[in-house]
Design a protein around this motif. Structure first.
Motif, short mmCIF file in Angstrom:
data_model
loop_
_atom_site.label_atom_id
_atom_site.label_comp_id
_atom_site.label_asym_id
_atom_site.label_seq_id
_atom_site.Cartn_x
_atom_site.Cartn_y
_atom_site.Cartn_z
N ASP A 1 0.82 -1.23 0.00
CA ASP A 1 0.00 0.00 0.00
C ASP A 1 0.85 1.27 0.00
O ASP A 1 0.32 2.38 0.07
N GLY A 2 2.17 1.11 -0.08
CA GLY A 2 3.07 2.27 -0.11
C GLY A 2 3.54 2.72 1.25
O GLY A 2 4.39 3.61 1.36
N GLY A 3 3.04 2.12 2.32
CA GLY A 3 3.43 2.52 3.66
C GLY A 3 4.63 1.76 4.18
O GLY A 3 5.06 0.75 3.61
N GLY A 4 5.17 2.24 5.28
CA GLY A 4 6.25 1.55 5.98
C GLY A 4 7.56 1.45 5.22
O GLY A 4 8.32 0.51 5.43
N ALA A 5 7.85 2.40 4.35
CA ALA A 5 9.06 2.32 3.52
C ALA A 5 10.33 2.49 4.35
O ALA A 5 10.40 3.35 5.23
N LEU B 1 14.76 7.23 -1.93
CA LEU B 1 13.66 6.43 -1.40
C LEU B 1 12.45 6.49 -2.33
O LEU B 1 11.88 5.45 -2.69
N LYS B 2 12.06 7.68 -2.73
CA LYS B 2 10.89 7.85 -3.59
C LYS B 2 11.06 7.11 -4.91
O LYS B 2 10.13 6.43 -5.38
N GLU B 3 12.25 7.21 -5.49
CA GLU B 3 12.51 6.55 -6.77
C GLU B 3 12.41 5.03 -6.65
O GLU B 3 11.75 4.37 -7.46
N MET B 4 13.04 4.48 -5.61
CA MET B 4 13.05 3.03 -5.46
C MET B 4 11.69 2.48 -5.05
O MET B 4 11.28 1.41 -5.51
N GLY C 1 8.84 3.73 -5.91
CA GLY C 1 8.04 3.73 -7.13
C GLY C 1 8.35 2.54 -8.02
O GLY C 1 7.43 1.90 -8.56
N GLU C 2 9.62 2.21 -8.17
CA GLU C 2 10.01 1.07 -9.00
C GLU C 2 9.55 -0.25 -8.39
O GLU C 2 9.06 -1.14 -9.10
N ALA C 3 9.72 -0.38 -7.07
CA ALA C 3 9.33 -1.62 -6.41
C ALA C 3 7.82 -1.86 -6.49
O ALA C 3 7.37 -2.98 -6.78
N LEU C 4 7.04 -0.83 -6.27
CA LEU C 4 5.59 -0.98 -6.31
C LEU C 4 5.08 -1.19 -7.74
O LEU C 4 4.10 -1.90 -7.97
N ALA C 5 5.76 -0.57 -8.73
CA ALA C 5 5.39 -0.80 -10.12
C ALA C 5 5.66 -2.26 -10.50
O ALA C 5 4.85 -2.88 -11.22
N TRP C 6 6.78 -2.80 -10.02
CA TRP C 6 7.07 -4.22 -10.28
C TRP C 6 6.00 -5.10 -9.64
O TRP C 6 5.47 -6.00 -10.29
#
Length: 456
Positions: free
Chosen positions: A414-418, A441-444, A446-451
């Motif tokens: 859900d994008g939390g707890g990064a 952090l924001k870049e990675m 985004g990539e992780a959640l897109a994957w």
């Protein structure tokens, strides 16, 4: 001047290694003698279980010797922090979630609860199939856990994945009768007792290599050890009594596994094939229980966790005369998904057609040169909080992770707890750098959640 000489010397070493690798690959592709490949996979083995990785629970002189005669890697990553998906990554060269396997395979209802398939789709790439098509004899001896067992009776047979011979445990489509007297993982009624299973698999492997001598061979030797229950002798298997797993039981099981690894390497030497046989020793996922972190050797987390203790594991390569002895590779980031492309190249075989592999050929590192990883690594574990069991407290991780270079990010779907770590400087993941490097952090994230969003 000394700096120039140093760089020139380093470049010369890399050039020699690259030349040897290219020559070897060209020879294999041209029909010259191709290596046997024996992949030994321990179960739930943490780096702290081996004395060559600094472990204190047991002495492992045979595996230590293997490391001194070969290469010991310190940045090897499993494809998952639990058994079934970790094995899918090894087999396919792809992240296991691409084949909809994200937890341990169990009953059909349990698999539904996890949101996963009942078995590995036989259309998936397979190391054994690719090598078999290139003329290799292929065998799987030991734990499978990619389909079969419990009420999953329609799982594809071993041949569907390219294996000529097999001796599987309970969690397979074709369990061997000598180790599966009952409808469960182990039993006091088994002809081959729990403490003799590693020897059983080593015997099968040496017999296969002997019978196939003169033909290149690929063998999976996937052990039950050191997964619980720890049953080091007959006195440790008392039916109906509660089991208590202790460091002493683990020590004795580990010592026996180590002894059998010594038998395997000695047997390969006795067959006179050691100079044409690559043996890999690795683990499928992190340890559990860890005994207050001892088995994780300073890494945070355990089995079921995407922190390093769940996925960063022992990996040793042994091949006398080919793999340089006494090397510790602390720079190459190597992963389970790299095994298929690496082994295919070694064997002079072909990559599976139209397969979007997540791994890369890191065979140059086997020749002694550290390799820079080109592809990013991704993991997921925990599609819901009901069917998935996380370790408690500080070891419980977010359910998506990504490593790119020295950086590793963990985040919930859900994008939390990064969380963000420099796992080169901070292998124990003790300092979250999310607040210090917000753009990274924001870049990675985004990539992780897109994957993750693109998975089945």
């Amino acid at each position: 001047m000394r700096l120039v000489q140093k760089f020139a010397s380093m470049a010369w070493v890399v050039l020699l290694a690259l030349s040897a690798w290219i020559a070897g690959a060209a020879g294999a592709a041209g029909g010259a003698e191709r290596p046997n490949i024996v992949f030994v996979l321990a179960d739930d083995l943490g780096p702290g279980d081996l004395s060559c990785y600094g472990g204190k629970i047991a002495e492992t002189p045979q595996i230590d010797r293997m490391a001194t005669e070969g290469i010991r890697y310190t940045q090897y990553y499993s494809a998952a922090p639990i058994c079934s998906p970790s094995r899918v990554g090894l087999t396919t060269g792809m992240f296991p979630a691409r084949w909809n396997i994200t937890s341990f395979l169990q009953t059909k209802q349990g698999n539904r609860d996890c949101g996963q398939a009942d078995f590995l789709d036989p259309r998936a790439p397979s190391v054994a199939r690719q090598l078999k098509e290139a003329g290799y004899a292929t065998a799987h001896f030991g734990k499978w856990h990619m389909g079969g067992g419990r009420d999953v009776t329609e799982a594809p047979k071993f041949a569907a994945y390219g294996f000529d011979e097999h001796a599987g445990t309970y969690e397979s489509p074709e369990p061997h009768p000598d180790i599966t007297a009952t409808n469960w993982i182990w039993s006091v009624e088994d002809k081959v007792k729990r403490w003799d299973r590693t020897a059983f698999f080593v015997d099968k492997t040496l017999d296969f290599l002997k019978r196939k001598k003169g033909q290149p061979a690929f063998v999976n030797v996937w052990l039950d050890d050191v997964h619980t229950p720890w049953v080091p002798d007959e006195m440790s298997q008392v039916p109906g009594e509660p089991r208590k797993e202790t460091p002493e039981k683990l020590r004795r099981v580990t010592v026996e596994m180590d002894r059998q690894m010594g038998r395997l390497l000695a047997g390969i030497r006795d067959l006179g094939i050691e100079k044409n046989t690559l043996v890999i020793f690795a683990s499928d996922n992190g340890a559990l229980p860890t005994f207050q972190g001892q088995r994780s050797a300073g890494l945070r987390g355990s089995k079921l966790s995407l922190y390093e203790g769940g996925i960063r594991l022992p990996f040793i390569a042994w091949w006398p005369g080919e793999v340089p002895a006494g090397r510790v590779d602390e720079e190459t980031v190597i992963a389970a998904v790299d095994m298929l492309p690496t082994f295919v190249n070694l064997a002079g075989a072909k990559l599976p057609a139209d397969a979007a592999l997540d791994g890369e050929d890191l065979g140059l590192s086997l020749r002694g040169a550290s390799q820079d990883r080109k592809k990013v690594l991704y993991w997921e574990y925990g599609r819901n909080n009901e069917a998935y069991r996380f370790p408690p407290g500080r070891d419980r991780s977010p359910n998506v992770a990504m490593r790119d270079g020295r950086w590793k990010v963990l985040v919930n779907v859900d994008g939390g707890g990064a969380e963000l770590y420099d796992v080169v400087a901070d292998r124990g993941e003790g300092k979250d750098l999310a607040g210090e490097f917000p753009e990274r952090l924001k870049e990675m994230v985004g990539e992780a959640l897109a994957w993750r969003k693109g998975l089945p």
